[in-house]
Design an enzyme around this catalytic site. Structure first.
Site, short mmCIF file in Angstrom:
data_model
loop_
_atom_site.label_atom_id
_atom_site.label_comp_id
_atom_site.label_asym_id
_atom_site.label_seq_id
_atom_site.Cartn_x
_atom_site.Cartn_y
_atom_site.Cartn_z
N ASP A 1 25.02 63.00 29.96
CA ASP A 1 26.40 62.90 29.32
C ASP A 1 26.24 61.52 28.54
O ASP A 1 26.00 60.39 29.07
CB ASP A 1 27.37 62.86 30.32
CG ASP A 1 27.69 64.14 30.91
OD1 ASP A 1 26.95 65.50 30.52
OD2 ASP A 1 28.17 64.42 31.81
N ASP B 1 33.55 74.59 30.45
CA ASP B 1 34.09 73.50 31.65
C ASP B 1 35.30 74.27 32.24
O ASP B 1 36.29 73.95 32.20
CB ASP B 1 34.77 72.29 30.73
CG ASP B 1 33.58 71.92 29.91
OD1 ASP B 1 32.60 71.22 30.51
OD2 ASP B 1 33.63 71.34 28.82
#
Ligand code: 1PR
Length: 593
Positions: A284, A443
């Site tokens: 990330d 997500d």
């Protein structure tokens, strides 16, 4: 472009094949001469001086950059050509390719490259095709409605078929060698190489003299061909780690000679064979408060320190970490630009640079996501999702991943009674770059209900009841990095995405992210049973056993982790050892250069 019926088995356009057969004796003589030369074995990766030149046919195919990087890493110089004269002048030609068969043949035809390639192949000079570069050698393909190919190898390329078979065929699979060859001298028996494709050629009596190795996936298909100086592989050497690079090396050094059917073969039967479950390292990435691009990691998507001024957690530098995970044996590396939803990726030079630099040293597939959507910048200039994706591919990505925009697209898809008009980011990117290059990152967060009738979204009875004892859960999609929940579930989103041309689902879980308690099997089971594209389980890995568990409990094709790798708690090789111990098919990293 001439069209052929999908059931065609003949008559084939024989000119190229006949030309090749006529000139084959010259190729044989040349091969004998090559055999007589002492084989240079030592390799200097990133050699200061060039070890020789190879010509790369750059007709706009997706993997040209990766192939170039792999060859340069071996110390060779690449000369890119895109015209007939360049092909004719080549002494060693590499013909890459990913994407749609029809578009590739259109480009070759419009640029007048079809006959020059056929002439080159017939000339007896070394030639190597990669992926689509193998398929295009055949008579044609069912893809794109039926398209005529170069007609050098008999047979028509067809789509993978099979009840419930997960397509595309993505990942590391074993080869069954029909003959021995110097080309694969450094790939140990029963070892795996990286494939990514939805179409394949199958062996038959007409092409058996070409078939070097086959692979098993929903039936036997051709993994590599070799005849005289012509060789081609369906797998991607440039994305198969050092094993793959050794194949290029043997080709480039003139050690690719076939050694005949009687010579040593490499049996795979009985050993751990078949498509491996993949282990993916995820980075990330975002800028910290000082403006440096860092690898960060959150707990349930909160990436800020709880103290120390609450800056963004800094777990390392993206390029360095990607290189480290490659050496630990990661099957793929993913970069998620986690603030892409509010930034403009096209102006994010550091992120593009991260991709460029990583693709020079990391020879496994790279996925990048974050901010792929249509947008208009502050000057009123508009960009399409396709343009953003193109910038990522150009910088070295093999796949792109879309998060927030996929949710909006799916909402629209259901509102329009599942009608498709080709206008969405998902459809456009998969049409241009192939379904295998289009990943959707979901997500979701758990949403509990007492009864399935309380929501239109698909529920499961959960073994972990909600805070008020609710016995059912659905998995609510979010956008903008988990900041906003929408009324659509992960199950519904995944089904819509498969229909629109997405080739793979990256399935995160906000509740489990960074918790180290293992993957959410209820979520992964629900989604991987709903689609026939590969599903990557993500979020929650805390130890190697969690990978083995999710592969045993669900049909997912890959599992991804971040925190345990970044904090050095677990090495990727430990995960793989655990999987092997649990009899999960696993790709082994090998250092062969
Ligand atoms: O919406 O198209 O711009 O894409 C944004 C992308 O960034 C999405 O793929 C989204 O998943 C990701 N993202 C956005 N915000 C965050 C965040 O963490 N605040 N990261 C974020 C997603 C989840 C995984 C993580 C696993 C494994 N991170 O990538 O790596 O949960 O973690 P673990 O092994 O430590 O548990 P768009």
């Amino acid at each position: 472009m001439a069209m052929i019926a999908t059931s065609v088995t003949g008559p084939a356009p024989l000119t190229a094949r006949a030309q090749f057969e006529r000139r084959a004796p010259r190729a044989l003589a040349r091969r004998a001469a090559v055999r007589a030369r002492p084989a240079p074995r030592a390799i200097r990766v990133f050699a200061a001086e060039s070890r020789g030149e190879v010509t790369l046919l750059d007709y706009g195919a997706g993997n040209v950059r990766s192939v170039r990087n792999a060859i340069q890493a071996l110390g060779f110089t690449v000369k890119s050509v895109d015209d007939p004269a360049g092909i004719a002048a080549a002494d060693k030609l590499i013909f890459p390719g990913v994407g749609a068969y029809g578009s590739a043949m259109d480009v070759l035809t419009s640029r007048g490259l079809v006959d020059p390639i056929k002439d080159y192949v017939a000339s007896g000079k070394p030639f190597m095709g990669v992926c689509l570069g193998l398929q295009l050698l055949f008579d044609g393909s069912e893809e794109s409605g039926g398209v005529e190919g170069l007609g050098i190898i008999p047979g028509v390329v067809g789509k993978f078929r099979g009840d419930g078979l997960v397509v595309p065929h993505i990942g590391w699979n074993t080869l069954d060698f029909k003959r021995d060859t110097g080309l694969m001298a450094d790939v140990p028996a029963g070892d795996r190489l990286y494939f990514v494709h939805s179409y394949r050629a199958t062996p038959d009596v007409d092409n058996e003299d070409w078939v070097l190795a086959t692979c098993e996936y929903g039936g036997e298909f051709i993994a590599a061909v070799q005849k005289g100086e012509v060789t081609a592989c369906q797998f991607h050497p440039e994305k198969s780690g050092e094993k793959g690079l050794s194949i290029f090396r043997n080709f480039l050094e003139g050690n690719a000679d076939e050694r005949g059917a009687g010579a040593k073969t490499k049996p795979t039967a009985g050993v751990d064979a078949g498509l491996a479950k993949r282990v993916i390292a995820c980075l990330d990435v975002r800028s910290n408060d000082a403006g440096d691009l860092v690898v960060t990691k959150g707990d349930s998507y909160d990436v800020r320190e709880k103290d120390d001024g609450g800056d963004v957690r800094n777990l390392g530098k993206p390029v360095e970490l990607a290189g480290k995970y490659f050496k630990q044996g990661a099957d793929e590396v993913a970069f998620l630009n986690i603030t892409g939803y509010r930034d403009l990726p096209l102006t994010d030079a550091p992120m593009l640079e991260v991709l460029r630099r990583s693709s020079e040293t990391v020879f496994v597939p790279l996925t990048v996501g974050g901010g792929i959507r249509d947008f208009t910048d502050s000057n009123g200039v508009s960009y399409t999702a396709l343009e953003v994706a193109a910038a990522y591919f150009k910088a070295g990505a093999d796949k792109v991943s879309i998060g927030s925009d996929a949710v909006y697209v799916a909402e629209q898809y259901y509102a329009n009674d599942k009608k498709k008009d080709g206008s969405t980011s998902i459809e456009q990117i998969s049409e241009r770059y192939g379904v295998q290059a289009m990943v959707v990152s979901i997500d979701p967060r758990r949403a509990y209900v007492n009864d399935p009738s309380e929501t239109k979204n698909r529920c499961v009875k959960t073994s972990r009841p909600g805070p008020n004892g609710e016995e059912y859960v659905w998995f609510q999609c979010t956008v903008k990095g988990g900041r906003e929940g929408r009324d659509i579930g992960a199950y519904e989103l995944a089904i819509a995405m498969e229909d629109l041309g997405c080739g793979e689902i990256l399935l995160n879980c906000i509740d489990e992210d960074g918790q180290g308690n293992g993957f959410d099997h209820e979520l992964v089971g629900l989604v991987s049973d709903a689609v026939t594209i590969p599903v990557i389980a993500s979020s929650g890995a805390g130890e190697p056993k969690h990978f083995t568990d999710v592969f045993n409990a669900t049909k997912c094709s890959a599992a991804l982790a971040a925190g345990i790798f970044h904090r050095g708690e677990v090495d990727i090789s430990e995960v793989k050892d655990h999987m092997k111990g649990g009899k999960i098919p696993t790709n082994e990293f090998r250092s062969v250069l």
